[in-house]
Design a protein around this motif. Sequence first.
Motif: not given
Length: 268
Positions: A234-246
């Motif tokens: 989750e830490e990596l997701f918060e660090s590098y991802a802005d959002h996801i699109e389905i």
Amino acid sequence: MFDASGNIVYPTAARKIDFVITKSISRFSRNTTDCLALVRKLLNLNIPIFFEKENINTGSMESELFLAILSSMAEGESASISENSKWSIKRRFQNGTYKLTCRMKYVRDDDIKAAFVTILNKLIYGHRLILAPYLKALENSSGDEALQRIQHLELLLDQNSEQRETLTKLMAQGYIDQILYNQETNALLLQAKTYRSDIEAITICMTGNSAKVTETNLLLHFVSHADMLTNYSEELFESYADHIEISGRNEIRFVMKCGLTFTERIGD
């Protein structure tokens, strides 16, 4: 023109209408009574109606009888179609063949996590081919060329200001009249506004690119030193991802803070 009760809402607008064309009687009104009432109100305003399907022009018809008959038939046809639709839906509910359609897309949380791990592993493996060229392009686009463009626009703004001062002096000395002065000054003010808007847009772009450069450097530093991942963080997701699109049950897009978007298939 008419409200739900058949009253004229905008009587002044009626004076701008000469002729009304409608597809059919059933499209024009819900029942025979409303149809005849609306036809009469429009005829009182000297506005005839043409029903395309029935080929009736109320401006040239001799009697309302034929219109009333067709309107009654249209009303009965609409009621019949409605009843048939209800009966069909009810029957399909009874025998279990009715299908509810839902546009919402459901994606399992585990699939999202696995897809993100896959994206990062691809970047770990191919960062030299993906992130390094992207970072170079960002650095070039936020460099000297943009600064030179801003400096040129600022020079044009100074010239614009000098031209307005000259116009003011000429008008004060009586060389040009007030009308010409106003026209030329307004044109120069509009031009100056355009220059300022361009400067603001370039500055915003440079600021945005600067943020992307920072985020790309952070991501590139991580993937160039990391081993292949086996678990979601989750830490990596918060660090590098802005959002996801389905975009579908089998496709998900990760919009990264660096500005790149990566698509990954899921559930195959």
